[in-house]
Write an enzyme that holds these catalytic residues in place. Sequence first.
Site, mmCIF file in Angstrom:
data_model
loop_
_atom_site.group_PDB
_atom_site.id
_atom_site.type_symbol
_atom_site.label_atom_id
_atom_site.label_comp_id
_atom_site.label_asym_id
_atom_site.label_seq_id
_atom_site.Cartn_x
_atom_site.Cartn_y
_atom_site.Cartn_z
ATOM 1 N N GLY A 141 0.843 -1.222 0.057
ATOM 2 C CA GLY A 141 0.080 0.096 -0.008
ATOM 3 C C GLY A 141 0.835 1.166 -0.067
ATOM 4 O O GLY A 141 1.922 1.179 0.322
ATOM 5 N N CYS A 142 0.204 2.347 -0.417
ATOM 6 C CA CYS A 142 0.957 3.720 -0.260
ATOM 7 C C CYS A 142 1.622 4.144 0.909
ATOM 8 O O CYS A 142 2.631 4.776 1.142
ATOM 9 C CB CYS A 142 0.111 4.763 -0.908
ATOM 10 S SG CYS A 142 -1.542 4.889 -0.250
ATOM 11 N N TYR A 143 0.759 3.989 2.122
ATOM 12 C CA TYR A 143 1.417 4.386 3.324
ATOM 13 C C TYR A 143 2.564 3.566 3.755
ATOM 14 O O TYR A 143 3.576 4.001 4.007
ATOM 15 C CB TYR A 143 0.147 4.332 4.421
ATOM 16 C CG TYR A 143 -0.999 5.350 4.423
ATOM 17 C CD1 TYR A 143 -0.348 6.623 4.584
ATOM 18 C CD2 TYR A 143 -2.233 5.352 4.545
ATOM 19 C CE1 TYR A 143 -1.189 7.967 4.810
ATOM 20 C CE2 TYR A 143 -2.982 6.473 4.217
ATOM 21 C CZ TYR A 143 -2.423 7.564 4.653
ATOM 22 O OH TYR A 143 -3.510 8.766 4.666
#
Length: 334
Positions: A141-143
């Site tokens: 994921g981006c986080y």
Amino acid sequence: MNDIRAGVYGGSGYAGMDLVEILATHPRVDLRFATSNTYAGESVPGTDLRYAPTADVCPGDVDVIFLALPHKTSATVAKLGLDAGVKVVDLSADLRLDTPEAYERSYHTPHPHPELLPAPYGLPEINRDELADINVVATPGCYPTTTLLGLYPLLKLDALRDDAPIIVDAKSGVTGAGRKPSLTTHFAEVYSNLIPYKTGRAHRHVGELEQEALKLSDAIGPIIFCPHLLPVDRGLMSSIYVTLNDTMTSDQAHDAYLEVYGGEALVVVLPLGEQATLKHAVKTNKCVISITPVLDRYAHITSVTDNLRKGAASQAVQNMNLMFGLDETMGLLS
């Protein structure tokens, strides 16, 4: 060597559209289809294709499928692709956690295909050796991507205190919430506002973050994660606050980052005194990092990505390149 035939499931979402854009200009990819049940029959931007309903495409007709689909849905298509002998690059959360139990803790539902776990975790700067010539990869994921890249040199060197928390103050553009509209992402809610949500340890990415961090160092404190919704369309910033142990002082941290990332084409470490901002990374395929010594044992790291690029689509293509033995940055450097 023949071109790689590729298909994108979920090609009309924000990450899916960026993925189509990258694949359409990739020198070794022949993009055969992009699916969308909502926009079926409409033109796929930047290509000669039209969106196809998911039921009308066959994963066995291509060499690799990219899954820009919601969690729970994605695992079922991944299973179909693997059964058809096709390589699978999953951008959803379905394959990121190592066990069905961990998945259920984070997503509050049983895993739809637990036999697919664990899958290789597709963060190339950390797991590159595990990503060559494999059949399936879980794109982070981006986080977690932005945060783990921001922490990696300190984790690699076991430089963090294990009795102090890692504090991650993170902020994402609204495209990180997906294309489906909601009250939270409504213009009137977002404009001139900054919205924290699922703070502390409530966000579903905390399990993914700690899982991967603990693979790098078993001596870390808990991760306190506070995400915010920014009133911008794209971009993600993780401001990370850490306490160093007695193996490193804060004024030595910058050199450690330069050493670890010195050969990386898609990670940039800024000079001391220069701060990473969203504009360093938006619409690029890179992660940009700055390090600030605070006190002798305290440091602040700013790690920035485009949430739809290095945080999703371009990292998925980076993984595909490794899976097929191509240059890792093919199609990703202008």
